[in-house]
Design an enzyme around this catalytic site. Structure first.
Site, PDB file in Angstrom:
ATOM      1  N   LYS A  86      24.773  25.951   4.183  1.00 48.79           N
ATOM      2  CA  LYS A  86      25.850  26.927   3.962  1.00 48.79           C
ATOM      3  C   LYS A  86      25.517  27.876   2.812  1.00 48.79           C
ATOM      4  CE  LYS A  86      29.802  24.749   6.088  1.00 48.79           C
ATOM      5  NZ  LYS A  86      29.242  23.525   6.716  1.00 48.79           N
ATOM      6  N   GLU A 108      38.163  30.979   4.479  1.00 53.39           N
ATOM      7  CA  GLU A 108      38.974  29.853   4.911  1.00 53.39           C
ATOM      8  C   GLU A 108      38.038  28.663   5.017  1.00 53.39           C
ATOM      9  OE1 GLU A 108      37.507  31.626   7.276  1.00 53.39           O
ATOM     10  OE2 GLU A 108      36.751  29.916   8.424  1.00 53.39           O
ATOM     11  N   SER A 376      20.724  19.639   8.231  1.00 53.64           N
ATOM     12  CA  SER A 376      21.541  20.748   7.732  1.00 53.64           C
ATOM     13  C   SER A 376      22.164  20.461   6.366  1.00 53.64           C
ATOM     14  CB  SER A 376      22.637  21.098   8.739  1.00 53.64           C
ATOM     15  OG  SER A 376      23.386  19.949   9.088  1.00 53.64           O
TER      16      SER A 376
HETATM   17  C1  LIG Z   1      29.324  23.057   8.025  1.00 52.43           C
HETATM   18  C2  LIG Z   1      28.211  22.162   8.390  1.00 52.43           C
HETATM   19  C3  LIG Z   1      27.693  22.118   9.707  1.00 52.43           C
HETATM   20  C4  LIG Z   1      28.280  22.866  10.861  1.00 52.43           C
HETATM   21  O1  LIG Z   1      28.159  24.248  10.799  1.00 52.43           O
HETATM   22  P1  LIG Z   1      27.160  25.086  11.709  1.00 52.43           P
HETATM   23  O2  LIG Z   1      27.676  26.476  11.555  1.00 52.43           O
HETATM   24  O3  LIG Z   1      27.246  24.596  13.119  1.00 52.43           O
HETATM   25  O4  LIG Z   1      25.800  24.909  11.154  1.00 52.43           O
HETATM   26  C5  LIG Z   1      26.599  21.309   9.950  1.00 52.43           C
HETATM   27  N1  LIG Z   1      26.047  20.551   8.987  1.00 52.43           N
HETATM   28  C6  LIG Z   1      26.520  20.560   7.715  1.00 52.43           C
HETATM   29  C7  LIG Z   1      25.865  19.707   6.700  1.00 52.43           C
HETATM   30  C8  LIG Z   1      27.612  21.362   7.379  1.00 52.43           C
HETATM   31  O5  LIG Z   1      28.074  21.341   6.119  1.00 52.43           O
END
Ligand SMILES: *Cc1c(COP(=O)(O)O)cnc(C)c1O
Length: 407
Positions: A86, A108, A376
Site C-alpha cells: 500500500k 476511506e 503483499s
Molecule cells: C490491502 C491489502 C491487500 C488487498 O488489496 P489489493 O488492492 O488487492 O492488493 C492485499 N494484501 C495486503 C497485505 C493488504 O494490506
C-alpha cells in the site's frame, strides 16, 4: 472523458456532475506524470530512501524442497514501510498531490491498513489528512485507528447505513465534492472511476518491474507462473504489470472464505456469484443479487473482503489473460503455519491466499521451473485473527489479563 478508462467493457467513470471537473483535472495531471521519466525517478528515489525499495526477491529454499517441484521465489512487499505494498500507491499519489499544489488528502478505509499508509504519507508530505471509517470498523480496528491518530490524521467514524466500508466511501465522496479545490481523494486500490485503476496500477507496477529484473538476474529465465492475492486488485496488477508481454501465466487468488459453495466468500472472478454492474462510479464484477443489492462478503482477511474488483482484472478474466482461483480460510491458516515454520516469514493473511495456490501447483511443475509469489504484506498485524484461528490458550490468558487491568 466519457469514453476514457475502459478495459474491454469494464471501468469507465460514472460520476455526479459536480465531480467531473475534478476527475478531469486529476486525469490531466496523471497522464502528464505517466510519461515523465523524471517523475518516475523521483518516485523511485522516494521509495528507496523511505520504504526499502527495491524489495528483495527471496528464494524459499525450504518450501521448494518441501514441495519438490518448481523453485519458489517470494517478492517481499512486506518489507515496505507500514508493512505492505500500500505504501507504493500512497507515496506515489502523495507526489502527484504535491505537484497539483493541493494541501489536504482524504481517504476511506475498512480494515485500517490503507488509512495508516495514507496518514503516514500525509505526515511525510505535510498534508492535512482526514480518514473516513465506518463506525463498526472503528470499533473493530482500534490499533489502526490509534496509529492514524498518532500520525496526525483526523479519523471520522461514519454512522450512516451499515456503518462499514461502503458507507465510508460515500462520506469521503461527499467531502470531496465540498472541498475539491484543496483536497485530493487517495483511493486505496485499482478500483473506482477512471483514472484510479490505471493510476494505482501505474504506481504498483514498480513491483513487477523489479521482480522481472530480479528473477532474470538470479535464474536467467522468466518464471512459469506468478501468483498474487486479489482484493481490489492493486498488488496483483502491480506484479502482473511486469509480465504482461511475456509467456508467463498470471494467477490471481481470491478469498474463498468458508468455501465457494457456501455463499460466505469474497470471490468475484473465480465464482459464479458475481455479475457485471455499475456501482461506486465504475463498471466491474460485483457480488450483487438480481436487484443490484450488494451481498455480504466474508474472508478471514479484511483486505480481501470486498464486493468489487479492479476493472482491469475483470477484463483480463473475460479475455483469459489471467487465471483466477480461490483459497479458503482453512487453507490459508495451514499455509501460513507452514511458511512461518519453514521460512521464518510471516505473510499477511491476504498474501497467504497466493501462497496457498502456489503450494497446490508447485509440485506439478518441473524442478527447472521457477514461480514467484507476491507477499503483499507482513502478518504481524493479524495477531488477533491468527491467535483466534489457532485457538492459542496463552494468547487468550494474555488478553484476559490485559482487560483485567482496565476493569
Ligand atoms: C490491502 C491489502 C491487500 C488487498 O488489496 P489489493 O488492492 O488487492 O492488493 C492485499 N494484501 C495486503 C497485505 C493488504 O494490506
Amino acid at each position: 472523458m466519457k469514453d476514457r478508462g475502459y478495459f474491454g467493457s469494464f471501468g469507465g467513470a460514472f460520476l455526479p456532475e459536480v465531480l467531473v471537473a475534478t476527475f478531469e483535472e486529476l486525469d490531466i495531471h496523471f497522464q502528464e506524470v505517466r510519461r515523465d521519466e523524471q517523475f518516475w525517478r523521483a518516485y523511485e528515489d522516494l521509495m528507496g530512501s523511505y520504504s526499502c525499495r527495491p524489495t528483495p526477491l527471496t528464494f524459499a529454499r525450504n518450501l521448494t524442497r518441501h514441495f519438490g517441484g518448481a523453485k519458489i521465489y517470494i517478492k517481499r512487499e512486506d518489507l515496505n514501510h507500514t508493512g505492505a505494498h500500500k505504501a507504493n500507491n500512497v507515496m506515489g499519489q502523495g507526489l502527484l498531490v504535491q505537484k497539483m499544489g493541493k494541501k489536504r488528502v482524504i481517504a476511506e478505509t475498512g480494515a485500517g491498513q490503507h488509512g495508516v499508509a495514507c496518514a503516514t504519507m500525509a505526515a511525510k508530505f505535510g498534508f492535512d489528512c482526514t480518514i473516513y471509517m465506518g463506525e463498526v470498523d472503528v470499533m473493530r480496528q482500534r490499533p489502526n485507528v490509534f496509529w492514524m491518530e498518532q500520525l496526525g490524521a483526523t479519523v471520522v467514524p461514519v454512522t450512516d447505513g451499515t456503518r462499514i466500508l461502503k458507507d465510508a466511501i460515500n462520506e469521503a465522496f461527499r467531502d470531496w465534492v465540498t472541498n475539491m479545490d484543496t483536497t485530493h481523494y487517495v483511493l486505496g486500490t485499482a478500483c473506482g472511476p477512471h483514472p484510479f485503476p490505471q493510476m494505482v496500477t501505474f504506481f504498483q507496477s514498480i513491483i513487477g518491474k523489479e521482480a522481472r529484473g530480479q528473477i532474470l538476474e538470479i535464474e536467467g529465465q522468466l518464471p512459469r507462473r506468478v501468483y498474487a492475492c486479489v482484493g481490489g486488485g492493486s498488488n496483483a496488477m502491480g506484479l502482473f504489470s511486469g509480465f504482461m508481454d511475456d509467456p508467463v501465466e498470471l494467477v490471481g487468488v481470491e478469498a474463498a472464505g468458508k468455501g465457494l459453495d457456501t455463499g460466505h466468500h469474497a470471490s468475484r472472478l473465480c465464482s459464479d456469484d458475481a455479475s457485471p454492474g455499475i456501482a461506486q462510479g465504475y463498471k466491474t464484477y460485483f457480488l450483487q443479487d438480481d436487484d443490484g443489492q450488494m451481498k455480504e462478503t466474508h474472508s478471514i482477511s479484511a483486505g480481501l473482503d470486498y464486493v468489487g474488483v479492479s476493472p482491469i482484472l475483470a477484463d483480463m478474466h473475460d479475455k483469459g489473460q489471467a487465471r483466477f482461483e480461490g483459497a479458503t480460510d482453512a487453507e490459508v491458516v495451514e499455509a501460513l503455519k507452514l511458511t512461518m515454520k519453514l521460512e521464518g516469514i510471516i505473510p499477511a493473511l491476504e498474501s497467504t491466499h497466493a501462497f496457498v495456490q502456489a503450494f497446490k501447483e508447485a509440485p506439478g511443475l518441473s524442478t527447472k521451473d521457477c514461480i514467484i509469489i507476491n507477499q503483499s504484506g507482513r502478518g504481524d498485524k493479524d495477531i488477533f485473527t491468527v491467535a483466534d484461528a489457532l485457538d492459542d490458550p496463552k494468547w487468550k490468558s494474555f488478553i484476559r489479563q490485559k482487560a483485567g487491568q482496565y476493569a
